[in-house]
Each structure stands twice: as C-alpha cells, then as structure tokens.
Design a protein around this motif. Structure first.
Motif, PDB file in Angstrom:
ATOM      1  N   TYR A  15      -6.972  -5.089  -0.812  1.00 55.70           N
ATOM      2  CA  TYR A  15      -8.201  -4.675  -0.133  1.00 55.70           C
ATOM      3  C   TYR A  15      -8.876  -3.582  -0.946  1.00 55.70           C
ATOM      4  O   TYR A  15      -8.182  -2.747  -1.562  1.00 55.70           O
ATOM      5  N   LYS A  17     -10.543  -0.885  -0.144  1.00 59.62           N
ATOM      6  CA  LYS A  17     -10.103   0.472   0.216  1.00 59.62           C
ATOM      7  C   LYS A  17      -8.818   0.367   1.012  1.00 59.62           C
ATOM      8  O   LYS A  17      -8.733   0.844   2.140  1.00 59.62           O
ATOM      9  N   PRO A  19      -4.391  -1.334   0.849  1.00 58.78           N
ATOM     10  CA  PRO A  19      -3.202  -1.632   0.054  1.00 58.78           C
ATOM     11  C   PRO A  19      -3.245  -3.029  -0.562  1.00 58.78           C
ATOM     12  O   PRO A  19      -4.149  -3.813  -0.277  1.00 58.78           O
ATOM     13  N   GLU A 163      -0.943 -14.597  16.549  1.00 59.43           N
ATOM     14  CA  GLU A 163      -0.283 -14.017  17.735  1.00 59.43           C
ATOM     15  C   GLU A 163      -0.829 -14.588  19.047  1.00 59.43           C
ATOM     16  O   GLU A 163      -1.319 -13.842  19.904  1.00 59.43           O
ATOM     17  N   HIS A 194       5.307 -12.063  16.778  1.00 59.89           N
ATOM     18  CA  HIS A 194       6.315 -11.002  16.692  1.00 59.89           C
ATOM     19  C   HIS A 194       7.536 -11.381  17.515  1.00 59.89           C
ATOM     20  O   HIS A 194       8.503 -10.635  17.563  1.00 59.89           O
TER      21      HIS A 194
HETATM   22  N1  LIG Z   1      -9.932  -4.931   6.138  1.00 54.77           N
HETATM   23  C1  LIG Z   1      -8.952  -4.204   5.648  1.00 54.77           C
HETATM   24  N2  LIG Z   1      -9.189  -3.191   4.787  1.00 54.77           N
HETATM   25  C2  LIG Z   1      -8.201  -2.452   4.269  1.00 54.77           C
HETATM   26  N3  LIG Z   1      -6.882  -2.644   4.533  1.00 54.77           N
HETATM   27  C3  LIG Z   1      -6.575  -3.638   5.390  1.00 54.77           C
HETATM   28  C4  LIG Z   1      -7.582  -4.466   5.996  1.00 54.77           C
HETATM   29  N4  LIG Z   1      -6.956  -5.378   6.793  1.00 54.77           N
HETATM   30  C5  LIG Z   1      -5.639  -5.126   6.706  1.00 54.77           C
HETATM   31  N5  LIG Z   1      -5.394  -4.089   5.864  1.00 54.77           N
HETATM   32  C6  LIG Z   1      -4.074  -3.557   5.492  1.00 54.77           C
HETATM   33  O1  LIG Z   1      -3.357  -4.612   4.855  1.00 54.77           O
HETATM   34  C7  LIG Z   1      -1.968  -4.599   5.252  1.00 54.77           C
HETATM   35  C8  LIG Z   1      -1.615  -5.928   5.902  1.00 54.77           C
HETATM   36  O2  LIG Z   1      -2.332  -6.032   7.128  1.00 54.77           O
HETATM   37  P1  LIG Z   1      -2.236  -7.337   8.062  1.00 54.77           P
HETATM   38  O3  LIG Z   1      -3.198  -7.128   9.175  1.00 54.77           O
HETATM   39  O4  LIG Z   1      -2.412  -8.539   7.207  1.00 54.77           O
HETATM   40  O5  LIG Z   1      -0.725  -7.248   8.571  1.00 54.77           O
HETATM   41  P2  LIG Z   1      -0.011  -8.008   9.772  1.00 54.77           P
HETATM   42  O6  LIG Z   1       1.311  -8.466   9.252  1.00 54.77           O
HETATM   43  O7  LIG Z   1      -0.907  -9.057  10.330  1.00 54.77           O
HETATM   44  O8  LIG Z   1       0.180  -6.837  10.824  1.00 54.77           O
HETATM   45  P3  LIG Z   1       0.291  -6.872  12.431  1.00 54.77           P
HETATM   46  O9  LIG Z   1       1.598  -7.505  12.755  1.00 54.77           O
HETATM   47  O10 LIG Z   1       0.250  -5.428  12.796  1.00 54.77           O
HETATM   48  O11 LIG Z   1      -0.895  -7.652  12.952  1.00 54.77           O
HETATM   49  C9  LIG Z   1      -1.827  -3.400   6.186  1.00 54.77           C
HETATM   50  O12 LIG Z   1      -1.376  -2.303   5.435  1.00 54.77           O
HETATM   51  C10 LIG Z   1      -3.237  -3.155   6.694  1.00 54.77           C
HETATM   52  O13 LIG Z   1      -3.439  -1.791   7.018  1.00 54.77           O
END
Ligand SMILES: Nc1ncnc2c1ncn2[C@@H]1O[C@H](COP(=O)(O)OP(=O)(O)OP(=O)(O)O)[C@@H](O)[C@H]1O
Length: 306
Positions: A15, A17, A19, A163, A194
């Motif tokens: 992303y 801004k 990770p 989910e 989850h």
């Molecule tokens: N639009 C965005 N901009 C910046 N960082 C993002 C964005 N969307 C997600 N992230 C970051 O990317 C990483 C993966 O996020 P993601 O939402 O894909 O995880 P997830 O496995 O679906 O989590 P959860 O189980 O909490 O829904 C996380 O560190 C999140 O903070």
C-alpha cells in the motif's frame, strides 16, 4: 458452469501509505467448492480477496480464474463474479426484495426477470415473510442472509465473501453454513473467516495467510499430512494441584494440547490412565494445523512437541 482453476503467481501488494500486505503469493488450486482464507487480523486476507475480485490492483504479479486474466481482463471476470465485501450492509431504507432486485438490475438483468428471481430466492431461503419489511427492521442474521440471497439469485458462478458470518449468533451462522454448503455445489466460493471450525466444516480447501505470506494451501488432509504428528492430546484434569503431569520426560499441562503420533499415543494413554488423569485424544484439527504451520502459539493453548 464452474470455474476450473484459480491461480496466483507472485502476487504482492504494498500500500502507498501502508505495509507490504501481500508478499509474493503463488498457488494454483481447482476453483470448485469452497476455498477459505484464514489468518490473523492484518494477515492480508481482505487485500487478496479485493485483488482477486478486481477491486484493487496488486503491486506486481499475475492472477487468473478459469483462464481469465484477472488483472489484464477485469471486465471479463467481472461478468462471472459477485462479492460481499466485509463492510457490506443491506441498504436500510430498502426491503429485501428491493435489495435483491436492485442488485440484479445492476448486473444487467431486466426488471421482470430480476423481480422473478428475487421472489424465487426469498421463497427458497424461507425469507418470504420478511421480503417486504425494511432492511433496518431485520436482525443482523437476516440482513446477512439477504446479501447471500442476492448472490444466489445472480448469474455469477464465482462468489467472494469477506467474513460472511462475522457477528452472527450460532444458530444464524449454522443456517448460513447450510446455505453455503448448498451453494457450493453449483458455484465456486472464496471466503475469508476467523472461525476455524467454520473453515474446517465448510471448505474443500483452506489457505493460511500469515503476515502477508501464504503458509499453506490445500485440503484439510493435505495440510494435516504436512505435520509430523497426527493426534492431539488434551489434558483435562489431573489428580495433583499443579495441573501437570510428566510422561516420558514430557510435561503435559491441563488445558494445553500436545501433538503426538500414533506410536506415542498408546504409551501416553496408558500412563495417563495409571495416573488417574482425565484427557481427550483427537486427530489434529484445523486449529492445530493453523498454529503449527503459522509457527505461532497464538492462543497459548497448543504446542508442538518437536
Ligand atoms: N487501504 C489501505 N491502506 C494502507 N494500508 C492498508 C490498507 N488496507 C489494508 N492495509 C493494511 O494492510 C495489511 C493487511 O490488511 P487486510 O485488511 O488485508 O488484512 P486482513 O487479513 O483482511 O485483516 P482482518 O482479519 O482484520 O480483516 C494490514 O496491515 C492493514 O493495516
């Protein structure tokens, strides 16, 4: 018609801004039944589902479903897919029948056919009695079912659900599981969850993501076969106050599971019976597999005897 394979080659996402949410994800599995994506908060599940459903571009890599290039030909794959995003809510001032009809109109189905299909699906799901109520007056479970009903009524044969059962009570969740189990006979469903029990019960295949890396993908038995120990022993109660017992140099603690193989099982069980301990022994579950493959003792109640 069901898609044939879903394939990712070195899919990465950083992303602007944020990770590196996905790190070189590669897999190829049949696109049939249910493929469940599991992993901790922030593991990258939503990011992957958004990329595969054409909502988000990866930083690099290639992905296809049934031979269609998802990144290069998004319009082609969009005709085949439908998605319930994690934050999806049924619009509060519409009724279920209006919700489903509107969804089908957006997909290019004409009004009379959209109305007919909406009524048909609500009847099939025994939701006729709520068909004309405003969504805002429905329970959380009913609202989720309305969204799933819209996917069922659509012509899409590839469904993404982020989910779908989060926040539902156990009965509503079980009802939705039944729906998904029926739906997967005709469509390919890619979901995130989850609930490990849900993934284990429903899925034909499971993918485990951890910190943006794909740690494993396959059927439960394929994932299980990667582990050296096939059983888990759970010490429920001991006759001593410490709540632990030493067997053959290994300390077993109450409430924690120890992974063992068949050979060890016989001698451990004999010793536990001799020491008046209460325990259960089971084939390793998805939860055990998850902890082992992700190499994390997240919940603190499982450990691998190396
Ligand atoms: N639009 C965005 N901009 C910046 N960082 C993002 C964005 N969307 C997600 N992230 C970051 O990317 C990483 C993966 O996020 P993601 O939402 O894909 O995880 P997830 O496995 O679906 O989590 P959860 O189980 O909490 O829904 C996380 O560190 C999140 O903070």
């Amino acid at each position: 018609m069901c898609a044939y394979y879903i394939e990712c080659r070195d899919i990465s996402k950083k992303y602007v801004k944020g990770p590196e949410a996905l790190k070189s994800i590669s897999f190829k599995v049949p696109a049939s039944g249910i493929l469940s994506l599991i992993g901790r908060n922030g593991a990258g599940k939503t990011t992957l589902i958004r990329i595969l459903s054409t909502e988000l571009l990866p930083s690099s890599g290639y992905a296809e479903i049934d031979g269609i290039d998802i990144i290069g030909e998004p319009d082609e794959i969009r005709k085949r897919i439908a998605i319930i995003p994690q934050e999806a809510r049924a619009i509060s001032w519409l009724t279920p029948i209006q919700t489903i009809t509107t969804f089908l109109l957006y997909r290019g189905i004409n009004y009379s056919e959209a109305k007919r299909r909406s009524m048909e699906v609500l009847k099939k799901l025994e939701l006729e009695q709520i068909a004309g109520k405003l969504n805002r007056t429905l329970s959380g479970g009913q609202k989720r079912k309305v969204l799933v009903a819209a996917l069922i009524a659509s012509d899409a044969d590839i469904l993404f659900m982020d989910e779908p059962t989060t926040g539902l009570d156990p009965i509503s969740r079980a009802e939705l599981w039944d729906l998904l189990a029926e739906l997967k006979r005709e469509k390919f469903i890619f979901l995130t969850t989850h609930y490990l029990e849900e993934a284990e019960r429903l899925s034909d295949r499971i993918a485990i993501l951890d910190s943006g890396e794909l740690k494993g993908i396959g059927t439960i038995s394929e994932l299980r076969s990667r582990l050296p120990k096939k059983y888990s022993i759970n010490l429920i109660q001991t006759s001593n106050l410490d709540g632990e017992i030493e067997i053959n140099g290994t300390v077993l603690k109450t409430g924690r599971r120890l992974f063992i193989d068949e050979e060890e099982a016989y001698s451990i069980v004999r010793d536990l019976i001799n020491k008046n301990a209460k325990f259960s022994i089971n084939p390793i579950s998805l939860e055990d597999i998850y902890y082992s493959i992700a190499k994390r003792d997240i919940g603190g109640d499982a450990y691998v005897q190396e």
